[in-house]
Design a protein around this motif. Structure first.
Motif, PDB file in Angstrom:
ATOM      1  N   TRP A 117     -25.104  24.478 -21.859  1.00  0.00           N
ATOM      2  CA  TRP A 117     -25.708  23.645 -20.824  1.00  0.00           C
ATOM      3  C   TRP A 117     -25.562  24.335 -19.480  1.00  0.00           C
ATOM      4  O   TRP A 117     -24.504  24.916 -19.173  1.00  0.00           O
ATOM      5  CB  TRP A 117     -25.034  22.273 -20.773  1.00  0.00           C
ATOM      6  CG  TRP A 117     -25.354  21.406 -21.947  1.00  0.00           C
ATOM      7  CD1 TRP A 117     -26.337  21.588 -22.870  1.00  0.00           C
ATOM      8  CD2 TRP A 117     -24.676  20.197 -22.331  1.00  0.00           C
ATOM      9  NE1 TRP A 117     -26.335  20.588 -23.802  1.00  0.00           N
ATOM     10  CE2 TRP A 117     -25.314  19.706 -23.490  1.00  0.00           C
ATOM     11  CE3 TRP A 117     -23.602  19.483 -21.811  1.00  0.00           C
ATOM     12  CZ2 TRP A 117     -24.921  18.542 -24.148  1.00  0.00           C
ATOM     13  CZ3 TRP A 117     -23.200  18.323 -22.448  1.00  0.00           C
ATOM     14  CH2 TRP A 117     -23.848  17.849 -23.600  1.00  0.00           C
ATOM     15  N   ASP A 119     -26.425  23.847 -15.196  1.00  0.00           N
ATOM     16  CA  ASP A 119     -26.851  22.940 -14.125  1.00  0.00           C
ATOM     17  C   ASP A 119     -27.615  23.659 -13.030  1.00  0.00           C
ATOM     18  O   ASP A 119     -27.840  23.107 -11.956  1.00  0.00           O
ATOM     19  CB  ASP A 119     -25.639  22.211 -13.535  1.00  0.00           C
ATOM     20  CG  ASP A 119     -24.687  23.146 -12.781  1.00  0.00           C
ATOM     21  OD1 ASP A 119     -24.938  24.369 -12.766  1.00  0.00           O
ATOM     22  OD2 ASP A 119     -23.708  22.640 -12.200  1.00  0.00           O
ATOM     23  N   GLY A 187     -26.032  14.409 -20.753  1.00  0.00           N
ATOM     24  CA  GLY A 187     -26.504  13.770 -19.537  1.00  0.00           C
ATOM     25  C   GLY A 187     -25.523  12.795 -18.930  1.00  0.00           C
ATOM     26  O   GLY A 187     -25.762  12.274 -17.845  1.00  0.00           O
ATOM     27  N   GLN A 190     -21.978  16.010 -18.623  1.00  0.00           N
ATOM     28  CA  GLN A 190     -22.722  17.206 -18.235  1.00  0.00           C
ATOM     29  C   GLN A 190     -24.009  17.246 -19.048  1.00  0.00           C
ATOM     30  O   GLN A 190     -24.221  16.452 -19.956  1.00  0.00           O
ATOM     31  CB  GLN A 190     -21.890  18.484 -18.482  1.00  0.00           C
ATOM     32  CG  GLN A 190     -20.612  18.608 -17.687  1.00  0.00           C
ATOM     33  CD  GLN A 190     -20.845  18.802 -16.199  1.00  0.00           C
ATOM     34  OE1 GLN A 190     -21.961  19.128 -15.765  1.00  0.00           O
ATOM     35  NE2 GLN A 190     -19.804  18.597 -15.409  1.00  0.00           N
ATOM     36  N   ARG A 192     -28.281  17.579 -19.833  1.00  0.00           N
ATOM     37  CA  ARG A 192     -29.432  16.716 -19.582  1.00  0.00           C
ATOM     38  C   ARG A 192     -29.843  16.045 -20.892  1.00  0.00           C
ATOM     39  O   ARG A 192     -29.876  16.695 -21.929  1.00  0.00           O
ATOM     40  CB  ARG A 192     -30.620  17.520 -19.030  1.00  0.00           C
ATOM     41  CG  ARG A 192     -30.365  18.150 -17.670  1.00  0.00           C
ATOM     42  CD  ARG A 192     -31.598  18.910 -17.188  1.00  0.00           C
ATOM     43  NE  ARG A 192     -31.371  19.523 -15.894  1.00  0.00           N
ATOM     44  CZ  ARG A 192     -30.830  20.722 -15.720  1.00  0.00           C
ATOM     45  NH1 ARG A 192     -30.463  21.437 -16.776  1.00  0.00           N
ATOM     46  NH2 ARG A 192     -30.652  21.207 -14.517  1.00  0.00           N
ATOM     47  N   ASP A 194     -32.370  14.595 -23.548  1.00  0.00           N
ATOM     48  CA  ASP A 194     -33.744  14.834 -23.986  1.00  0.00           C
ATOM     49  C   ASP A 194     -33.987  13.955 -25.211  1.00  0.00           C
ATOM     50  O   ASP A 194     -33.412  14.196 -26.279  1.00  0.00           O
ATOM     51  CB  ASP A 194     -33.936  16.312 -24.334  1.00  0.00           C
ATOM     52  CG  ASP A 194     -35.379  16.659 -24.688  1.00  0.00           C
ATOM     53  OD1 ASP A 194     -36.151  15.741 -25.040  1.00  0.00           O
ATOM     54  OD2 ASP A 194     -35.725  17.851 -24.636  1.00  0.00           O
TER      55      ASP A 194
END
Length: 348
Positions: A117, A119, A187, A190, A192, A194
């Motif tokens: 992941w 950011d 999300g 940490q 996002r 989907d």
């Protein structure tokens, strides 16, 4: 005469529960195997499991920390980076499937996920999202850090005498493409979210029992002398993705986990169940060990549970009137618990 005539008092509700105050209830656990003071003990699991590691240290027992912080870190810095929280730096392991995934990665039964992941500036481990607040410089640095943890798992499992694991949740989030399981919903801590890639799953009794049994078998292959103590966290769930009220969803979670733990104990000679859940959440306790949020456990409650654990060990070792000599205090107070799941409270 009938089968109930010769049963001891602790098999009857009135003399062993109804006629006692909660601090007088005793002999709720009679371990079937001895845990000596010098036995190497590893701990992992949900937030409540962190209390076990700290209390083992406080009482001078041999808690095995297989992934220690670098010498240049202060105690505060080490804690912020999740060193010394569990026996290895995985963060909280809430589900059976996640424990099995870590063990299979560590013992190279399946390759570790390469998912990362980002950011925009820093990189984070999807399977240890809260392991470091600032993330990593690169995917390579993240993978290298995870490999240290996998080696720590191998070392801990191979050298331990006892593994204490606290069951926490039945609900989890999976990747629809790879089927890996996350410790937290992407999300939240940490990453996002989907909806095309991430799906919710509430594990059933059969799935959880199968996953834990596979863990037991895998651990036995790599350390035949290892004994396991399962316990169920008395901390209710913070939030549920099911269609049920959080109260009934939490009851489902704890009921299923408790039933699984009992079945595992019945079917495996090297497995114990210790009743953390009952000692806090059962009706005779009247909720006195919960904080005002009716969820987290008070310091008194933690000590109450831990006293039952250690007193049962001492009784098992025929030291009924002795207490363990306390060793060096843990650097982490009981109140200082790292619990990713509690971060879900932010969303409401």
């Amino acid at each position: 005469m009938n089968p109930y005539s010769s049963l001891p008092p602790n098999r009857f509700w009135r003399p062993s529960v109804a006629e006692k105050d909660y601090f007088s209830i005793s002999e709720v656990w009679k371990p079937k195997f001895q845990i000596s003071k010098d036995a190497a003990i590893i701990t992992a699991g949900s937030c409540f499991s962190q209390n076990m590691g700290k209390e083992l240290q406080r009482r001078g027992m041999n808690w095995l920390n297989a992934e220690t912080a670098p010498d240049e870190f202060s105690a505060k810095e080490a804690h912020e980076l999740n060193y010394g929280v569990f026996s290895f730096r995985t963060g909280n392991i809430y589900t059976a499937r996640l424990l099995l995934q870590w063990l299979k990665w560590a013992f190279e039964e399946i390759p570790p996920s390469k998912e990362v992941w980002n950011d925009g500036e820093r990189y984070f481990d999807p399977f240890r999202p809260n392991i470091t607040p600032v993330g990593f410089d690169s995917p390579q640095a993240m993978w290298a850090s995870r490999e240290v943890t996998l080696e720590a798992i191998r070392q801990a499992v191979s050298s331990a005498d006892v593994f204490v694991f606290t069951m926490g949740l039945t609900e989890a989030w999976l990747n629809t493409a790879t089927d890996v399981v996350y410790p937290m919903c992407p999300g939240t801590v940490q990453g996002r979210f989907d909806e095309r890639l991430h799906k919710a799953h509430n594990f059933t009794f059969g799935e959880i029992h199968s996953d834990f049994q596979e863990c037991i078998d895998l651990l036995g292959r790599h350390n035949p002398r290892l004994r396991l103590v399962f316990t169920v966290s008395p901390v209710p769930v913070t939030a549920t993705f099911t269609q049920h009220h959080v109260l009934t969803a939490s009851t489902y979670t704890k009921s299923v986990l408790r039933a699984v733990a009992g079945q595992l104990e019945a079917n495996n000679e090297n497995v114990e169940y210790f009743p953390s859940y009952e000692l806090v959440a059962s009706p005779p306790m009247n909720g006195v060990f919960y904080n005002p949020n009716k969820r987290t456990i008070t310091t008194t409650g933690v000590r109450f549970v831990m006293n039952h654990f250690f007193n049962s060990i001492y009784l098992r070792d025929q030291r009924q009137h002795k207490t363990a000599e306390e060793g060096p205090r843990s650097s982490l107070p009981i109140e200082d618990i790292i619990c990713e799941e509690e971060l879900l409270d932010y969303y409401k």
